[in-house]
Design a protein around this motif. Structure first.
Motif, PDB file in Angstrom:
ATOM      1  N   MET A   1       0.571  -0.921  -0.645  1.00  0.00           N
ATOM      2  CA  MET A   1       0.130   0.206   0.000  1.00  0.00           C
ATOM      3  C   MET A   1       0.998   0.948   0.252  1.00  0.00           C
ATOM      4  N   ILE A   2       0.131   2.329  -0.380  1.00  0.00           N
ATOM      5  CA  ILE A   2       0.506   3.494  -0.430  1.00  0.00           C
ATOM      6  C   ILE A   2      -0.139   4.949   0.479  1.00  0.00           C
ATOM      7  N   TRP A   3       1.062   5.420   1.667  1.00  0.00           N
ATOM      8  CA  TRP A   3       0.461   5.951   2.395  1.00  0.00           C
ATOM      9  C   TRP A   3       0.717   7.776   1.850  1.00  0.00           C
ATOM     10  N   LEU A   4      -0.218   8.605   1.852  1.00  0.00           N
ATOM     11  CA  LEU A   4      -0.671   9.970   1.620  1.00  0.00           C
ATOM     12  C   LEU A   4      -0.955   9.873   2.710  1.00  0.00           C
ATOM     13  N   LEU A   5      -0.288  11.205   4.068  1.00  0.00           N
ATOM     14  CA  LEU A   5      -0.886  11.952   5.221  1.00  0.00           C
ATOM     15  C   LEU A   5      -1.422  12.677   5.110  1.00  0.00           C
ATOM     16  N   ASP A   6      -1.965  13.726   6.422  1.00  0.00           N
ATOM     17  CA  ASP A   6      -1.868  15.499   5.658  1.00  0.00           C
ATOM     18  C   ASP A   6      -1.301  15.264   7.031  1.00  0.00           C
ATOM     19  N   LEU A   7      -1.114  16.613   7.344  1.00  0.00           N
ATOM     20  CA  LEU A   7       0.282  17.386   8.249  1.00  0.00           C
ATOM     21  C   LEU A   7      -1.422  17.358   9.940  1.00  0.00           C
ATOM     22  N   ASP A   8      -1.886  18.866   9.436  1.00  0.00           N
ATOM     23  CA  ASP A   8      -1.873  20.187  10.662  1.00  0.00           C
ATOM     24  C   ASP A   8      -2.732  18.872  11.299  1.00  0.00           C
ATOM     25  N   ASN A   9      -3.596  18.743  12.535  1.00  0.00           N
ATOM     26  CA  ASN A   9      -4.535  17.590  13.460  1.00  0.00           C
ATOM     27  C   ASN A   9      -4.746  15.941  12.485  1.00  0.00           C
ATOM     28  N   ALA A 158      -2.046   1.686  -9.283  1.00  0.00           N
ATOM     29  CA  ALA A 158      -3.074   1.417  -8.901  1.00  0.00           C
ATOM     30  C   ALA A 158      -4.457   1.836  -7.622  1.00  0.00           C
ATOM     31  N   ARG A 159      -4.734   3.254  -8.101  1.00  0.00           N
ATOM     32  CA  ARG A 159      -5.090   3.808  -6.952  1.00  0.00           C
ATOM     33  C   ARG A 159      -6.055   3.242  -6.034  1.00  0.00           C
ATOM     34  N   ARG A 160      -6.387   1.571  -6.036  1.00  0.00           N
ATOM     35  CA  ARG A 160      -7.261   1.016  -5.044  1.00  0.00           C
ATOM     36  C   ARG A 160      -5.883   0.759  -3.576  1.00  0.00           C
ATOM     37  N   ASP A 161      -4.934   0.940  -4.128  1.00  0.00           N
ATOM     38  CA  ASP A 161      -3.943   0.534  -3.520  1.00  0.00           C
ATOM     39  C   ASP A 161      -3.355   1.575  -2.471  1.00  0.00           C
ATOM     40  N   VAL A 162      -3.369   3.129  -3.042  1.00  0.00           N
ATOM     41  CA  VAL A 162      -3.106   4.322  -1.925  1.00  0.00           C
ATOM     42  C   VAL A 162      -4.665   5.091  -1.281  1.00  0.00           C
ATOM     43  N   GLY A 180      -9.039   9.486  -6.928  1.00  0.00           N
ATOM     44  CA  GLY A 180      -9.375   7.952  -6.596  1.00  0.00           C
ATOM     45  C   GLY A 180      -8.899   6.641  -6.113  1.00  0.00           C
ATOM     46  N   THR A 181      -8.579   7.666  -4.753  1.00  0.00           N
ATOM     47  CA  THR A 181      -7.966   6.534  -3.755  1.00  0.00           C
ATOM     48  C   THR A 181      -9.351   6.782  -2.281  1.00  0.00           C
ATOM     49  N   ARG A 182      -8.085   5.510  -2.097  1.00  0.00           N
ATOM     50  CA  ARG A 182      -9.277   5.103  -0.317  1.00  0.00           C
ATOM     51  C   ARG A 182      -8.850   6.624   0.313  1.00  0.00           C
ATOM     52  N   THR A 183     -10.004   6.264   1.570  1.00  0.00           N
ATOM     53  CA  THR A 183      -9.761   7.736   1.619  1.00  0.00           C
ATOM     54  C   THR A 183      -9.814   6.860   3.517  1.00  0.00           C
ATOM     55  N   ALA A 184      -9.167   7.293   4.251  1.00  0.00           N
ATOM     56  CA  ALA A 184      -9.411   7.696   5.976  1.00  0.00           C
ATOM     57  C   ALA A 184      -9.381   8.577   6.376  1.00  0.00           C
ATOM     58  N   TRP A 185     -10.471   8.851   7.702  1.00  0.00           N
ATOM     59  CA  TRP A 185     -11.515  10.068   7.930  1.00  0.00           C
ATOM     60  C   TRP A 185     -10.441  10.481   9.432  1.00  0.00           C
ATOM     61  N   VAL A 186      -9.890  11.398  10.086  1.00  0.00           N
ATOM     62  CA  VAL A 186      -9.574  11.310  12.018  1.00  0.00           C
ATOM     63  C   VAL A 186     -10.462  12.667  11.790  1.00  0.00           C
ATOM     64  N   SER A 187     -12.021  11.424  12.123  1.00  0.00           N
ATOM     65  CA  SER A 187     -12.742  12.697  12.827  1.00  0.00           C
ATOM     66  C   SER A 187     -12.559  13.648  14.492  1.00  0.00           C
ATOM     67  N   HIS A 217      -9.552  -4.502   5.264  1.00  0.00           N
ATOM     68  CA  HIS A 217      -9.058  -3.295   4.204  1.00  0.00           C
ATOM     69  C   HIS A 217      -7.723  -3.727   3.545  1.00  0.00           C
ATOM     70  N   ALA A 218      -7.366  -4.341   3.702  1.00  0.00           N
ATOM     71  CA  ALA A 218      -5.710  -5.129   3.096  1.00  0.00           C
ATOM     72  C   ALA A 218      -6.169  -4.896   1.625  1.00  0.00           C
ATOM     73  N   ARG A 219      -7.707  -4.925   1.077  1.00  0.00           N
ATOM     74  CA  ARG A 219      -7.926  -5.561  -0.479  1.00  0.00           C
ATOM     75  C   ARG A 219      -9.584  -4.673  -0.618  1.00  0.00           C
ATOM     76  N   PRO A 220      -8.878  -4.302  -1.405  1.00  0.00           N
ATOM     77  CA  PRO A 220     -11.125  -3.635  -1.521  1.00  0.00           C
ATOM     78  C   PRO A 220     -11.770  -4.658  -1.883  1.00  0.00           C
TER      79      PRO A 220
END
Length: 225
Positions: A1-9, A158-162, A180-187, A217-220
């Protein structure tokens, strides 16, 4: 998997740092609880207009600063207090140790965002840092995420792997969807308001990463080797 993470909060407690600085600034100016509430409200968790916030600070605290000086003043206050969330750097190390590329993808000015990254020691725990001011494009525009993927050598992934992980529905979740990536929301304990719930919702970044990386979630859905 490939991980893109926001910084603030997401990786660092920017809202906490601002609130702590604002409380100190109000006390130094002899202000009231109403002044503090107005200042924190104007900040909008870091997503509000910096100029509007500066004007509230000047009006409420009687500063002699002009708007640009007031902006520099509160930005310095945030930098002096910002900290990474407990355990989040360890989570980044776990991801990278498992062979997953990790990038920070953040909106903001180069000086401020890289200042936070340096203060919190984040850069050594990630493979790339992408800052909106440096690229001329900001979330929710998906091009900022595409730039991050290119920096990771994963432009063709593949965006399903991001995964795009962040706290801001209008910026992080929206950018992930647009890319087109998958999304994880820090609530941070809030409830998702509206349709199209993100793939993962969790109160903290560590929990969001853990859920996203779990076998569930490792495989869509519909994915096959």
């Amino acid at each position: 998997m490939i991980w893109l993470l926001d910084l603030d909060n997401t990786l660092v407690g920017r809202a906490d740092a601002f609130a702590a600085w604002a409380a100190s600034a109000v006390a130094d100016a002899g202000g009231t609880d109403d002044d503090l509430a107005a200042i924190v409200a104007a900040d909008e968790g870091g997503h509000g207009s910096k100029e509007a916030l500066a004007r509230v600070l000047v009006a409420r605290l009687g500063w002699a600063d002009d708007v640009p000086a007031a902006i520099q003043r509160f930005r310095a206050g945030i930098l002096s207090r910002v900290r990474p969330y407990d355990g989040v750097l360890f989570s980044l190390d776990v991801l990278r140790g498992a062979g997953h590329p990790v990038a920070v993808v953040t909106n903001g000015t180069s000086a401020q965002q890289r200042g936070k990254i340096a203060r919190c020691g984040i850069e050594e725990h990630v493979d790339a840092v992408v800052v909106s001011e440096e690229e001329g494009v900001a979330k929710p525009d998906p091009r900022l995420l595409e730039i991050a993927l290119a920096r990771l050598g994963a432009a063709d992934a593949a965006r399903r792997d991001v995964w795009m992980v962040g706290d801001a529905p209008h910026a992080d979740v929206a950018a992930g969807r647009a890319a087109g990536t998958r999304t994880a929301w820090v609530s941070h304990g809030a409830s998702w308001d509206g349709p199209d719930r993100p793939d993962v919702v969790a109160p903290t970044t560590r929990e969001a990463i853990a859920l996203a990386a779990s076998p569930t979630h490792a495989r869509p859905a519909g994915w096959s080797a």
